[in-house]
Design a protein around this motif. Structure first.
Motif, PDB file in Angstrom:
ATOM      1  N   ALA A   7    -106.717 -34.973  23.701  1.00  0.00           N
ATOM      2  CA  ALA A   7    -107.194 -33.898  24.559  1.00  0.00           C
ATOM      3  C   ALA A   7    -107.784 -32.776  23.727  1.00  0.00           C
ATOM      4  N   VAL A   8    -108.680 -32.023  24.351  1.00  0.00           N
ATOM      5  CA  VAL A   8    -109.112 -30.730  23.862  1.00  0.00           C
ATOM      6  C   VAL A   8    -108.353 -29.691  24.676  1.00  0.00           C
ATOM      7  N   TYR A   9    -107.805 -28.691  24.014  1.00  0.00           N
ATOM      8  CA  TYR A   9    -106.993 -27.681  24.676  1.00  0.00           C
ATOM      9  C   TYR A   9    -107.770 -26.370  24.780  1.00  0.00           C
ATOM     10  N   VAL A  10    -107.767 -25.792  25.972  1.00  0.00           N
ATOM     11  CA  VAL A  10    -108.347 -24.462  26.190  1.00  0.00           C
ATOM     12  C   VAL A  10    -107.208 -23.530  26.570  1.00  0.00           C
ATOM     13  N   ILE A  11    -107.023 -22.489  25.773  1.00  0.00           N
ATOM     14  CA  ILE A  11    -105.928 -21.543  26.011  1.00  0.00           C
ATOM     15  C   ILE A  11    -106.506 -20.147  26.176  1.00  0.00           C
ATOM     16  N   GLY A  12    -106.198 -19.514  27.288  1.00  0.00           N
ATOM     17  CA  GLY A  12    -106.631 -18.138  27.529  1.00  0.00           C
ATOM     18  C   GLY A  12    -105.411 -17.233  27.591  1.00  0.00           C
ATOM     19  N   TRP A  13    -105.152 -16.485  26.530  1.00  0.00           N
ATOM     20  CA  TRP A  13    -104.004 -15.572  26.516  1.00  0.00           C
ATOM     21  C   TRP A  13    -104.270 -14.380  27.418  1.00  0.00           C
ATOM     22  N   THR A  14    -103.232 -13.907  28.082  1.00  0.00           N
ATOM     23  CA  THR A  14    -103.380 -12.855  29.084  1.00  0.00           C
ATOM     24  C   THR A  14    -102.979 -11.496  28.522  1.00  0.00           C
ATOM     25  N   TYR A  15    -102.792 -10.530  29.403  1.00  0.00           N
ATOM     26  CA  TYR A  15    -102.476  -9.159  29.006  1.00  0.00           C
ATOM     27  C   TYR A  15    -101.072  -9.085  28.400  1.00  0.00           C
ATOM     28  N   ILE A  16    -100.945  -8.284  27.352  1.00  0.00           N
ATOM     29  CA  ILE A  16     -99.696  -8.279  26.588  1.00  0.00           C
ATOM     30  C   ILE A  16     -98.550  -7.607  27.321  1.00  0.00           C
ATOM     31  N   ASP A  17     -98.844  -6.782  28.352  1.00  0.00           N
ATOM     32  CA  ASP A  17     -97.768  -6.034  29.015  1.00  0.00           C
ATOM     33  C   ASP A  17     -97.094  -6.802  30.148  1.00  0.00           C
ATOM     34  N   ARG A  18     -97.383  -8.096  30.282  1.00  0.00           N
ATOM     35  CA  ARG A  18     -96.671  -8.926  31.258  1.00  0.00           C
ATOM     36  C   ARG A  18     -95.387  -9.445  30.619  1.00  0.00           C
ATOM     37  N   PHE A  19     -94.295  -9.381  31.368  1.00  0.00           N
ATOM     38  CA  PHE A  19     -92.995  -9.808  30.846  1.00  0.00           C
ATOM     39  C   PHE A  19     -92.495 -11.000  31.641  1.00  0.00           C
ATOM     40  N   ASP A  20     -92.352 -12.143  30.974  1.00  0.00           N
ATOM     41  CA  ASP A  20     -91.882 -13.380  31.606  1.00  0.00           C
ATOM     42  C   ASP A  20     -90.378 -13.538  31.444  1.00  0.00           C
ATOM     43  N   TYR A  21     -89.736 -14.039  32.491  1.00  0.00           N
ATOM     44  CA  TYR A  21     -88.340 -14.450  32.378  1.00  0.00           C
ATOM     45  C   TYR A  21     -88.085 -15.557  33.394  1.00  0.00           C
ATOM     46  N   VAL A  22     -86.990 -16.272  33.203  1.00  0.00           N
ATOM     47  CA  VAL A  22     -86.631 -17.373  34.098  1.00  0.00           C
ATOM     48  C   VAL A  22     -85.555 -16.900  35.058  1.00  0.00           C
ATOM     49  N   ASP A  23     -85.803 -17.105  36.340  1.00  0.00           N
ATOM     50  CA  ASP A  23     -84.864 -16.716  37.393  1.00  0.00           C
ATOM     51  C   ASP A  23     -84.434 -17.982  38.131  1.00  0.00           C
ATOM     52  N   GLU A  24     -83.215 -18.426  37.887  1.00  0.00           N
ATOM     53  CA  GLU A  24     -82.729 -19.668  38.488  1.00  0.00           C
ATOM     54  C   GLU A  24     -82.588 -19.582  40.007  1.00  0.00           C
ATOM     55  N   ARG A  25     -82.655 -18.390  40.545  1.00  0.00           N
ATOM     56  CA  ARG A  25     -82.525 -18.235  41.996  1.00  0.00           C
ATOM     57  C   ARG A  25     -83.832 -18.513  42.729  1.00  0.00           C
ATOM     58  N   LEU A  26     -84.932 -18.562  42.014  1.00  0.00           N
ATOM     59  CA  LEU A  26     -86.232 -18.730  42.650  1.00  0.00           C
ATOM     60  C   LEU A  26     -86.399 -20.136  43.197  1.00  0.00           C
ATOM     61  N   VAL A  27     -87.108 -20.232  44.299  1.00  0.00           N
ATOM     62  CA  VAL A  27     -87.495 -21.521  44.869  1.00  0.00           C
ATOM     63  C   VAL A  27     -89.003 -21.627  44.699  1.00  0.00           C
ATOM     64  N   THR A  28     -89.426 -22.379  43.697  1.00  0.00           N
ATOM     65  CA  THR A  28     -90.853 -22.518  43.394  1.00  0.00           C
ATOM     66  C   THR A  28     -91.171 -23.991  43.221  1.00  0.00           C
ATOM     67  N   PRO A  29     -91.440 -24.703  44.306  1.00  0.00           N
ATOM     68  CA  PRO A  29     -91.577 -26.161  44.240  1.00  0.00           C
ATOM     69  C   PRO A  29     -92.706 -26.645  43.348  1.00  0.00           C
ATOM     70  N   TRP A  30     -93.725 -25.831  43.100  1.00  0.00           N
ATOM     71  CA  TRP A  30     -94.868 -26.327  42.336  1.00  0.00           C
ATOM     72  C   TRP A  30     -94.844 -25.927  40.876  1.00  0.00           C
ATOM     73  N   SER A  31     -93.956 -25.034  40.469  1.00  0.00           N
ATOM     74  CA  SER A  31     -94.074 -24.496  39.119  1.00  0.00           C
ATOM     75  C   SER A  31     -93.118 -25.106  38.104  1.00  0.00           C
TER      76      SER A  31
END
Length: 224
Positions: A72-96
């Motif tokens: 594969a060829v990979y295309v990566i677009g990094w986003t804005y630095i002030d976004r904070f990711d975390y994992v929330d086990e309570r979420l219901v996200t069937p597609w993610s």
């Protein structure tokens, strides 16, 4: 051969006519510049971009879907630095898959308010993002992957504010591999060229077509 893309809404194709973000299983647009490049090259297109994703989430998806046995060829677009990711086990996200949640400065809930009021810092945002990008680069280069890597936030490479030897050293290491659009991020370039922009500040069809043409005209320089 495949072209796999990773990023936030600008790679996903938010606000394009075939934007599938509201479905039970969110599907990226086939009108984005990575999708158009894949079509031009005759490659199968797979998008792992997600609207609103932060850079840790983008890195995690890239590492999960990098496979030397799957050319594969990979295309990566990094986003804005002030976004904070975390994992929330309570979420219901069937597609993610993993239950990621991202805090952004525009959010107004109590968690976001507490984070940006008490914990947020531009320097740590920058340093973390640089480390994420360096981690991605290490894996791509070690696996001899071909890739195109862009960014949405000029603060990633800023040496004027909130800079240390640590951050400057990382900028030195990653900057040779980061590509842009005639010296600008995709959004800034689209504005300068007076392409169509949605109300939520996403470049539309004419911008993506022009971006794909720009990159394909100089493909050997863009491709690492």
């Amino acid at each position: 051969m495949k072209l796999k893309s990773f990023g936030c809404s600008f790679i996903f194709g938010t606000d394009l006519p075939d934007d599938g973000r509201d479905g039970a299983f969110a599907t990226s647009s086939n009108m984005t510049w990575p999708a158009l490049i894949a079509r031009h090259l005759g490659y199968q297109y797979e998008s792992y971009a997600r609207p609103g994703a932060g850079n840790l989430q983008i890195l995690e998806r890239l590492l999960n879907n990098m496979d030397a046995r799957d050319p594969a060829v990979y295309v990566i677009g990094w986003t804005y630095i002030d976004r904070f990711d975390y994992v929330d086990e309570r979420l219901v996200t069937p597609w993610s898959g993993t239950k990621w949640k991202t805090l952004m400065p525009i959010d107004s809930d109590a968690v976001a308010d507490s984070y940006f009021r008490n914990l947020h810092c531009e320097y740590s945002d920058k340093l973390k993002t640089l480390i994420y990008i360096k981690t991605a680069l290490d894996h791509l280069l070690q696996n001899r992957c071909k890739f195109v890597m862009t960014y949405m936030d000029p603060l990633v490479l800023c040496r004027k504010w909130h800079t240390t030897r640590a951050s400057s050293g990382l900028v030195d290491q990653i900057s040779p591999y980061l590509r842009n659009f005639e010296g600008e991020t995709f959004l800034r370039w689209s504005k300068q060229k007076k392409f169509s922009i949605s109300d939520t500040m996403h470049p539309l069809e004419d911008a993506h077509r022009a971006a794909a043409d720009l990159i394909m005209a100089d493909w050997d320089r863009y491709l690492c």
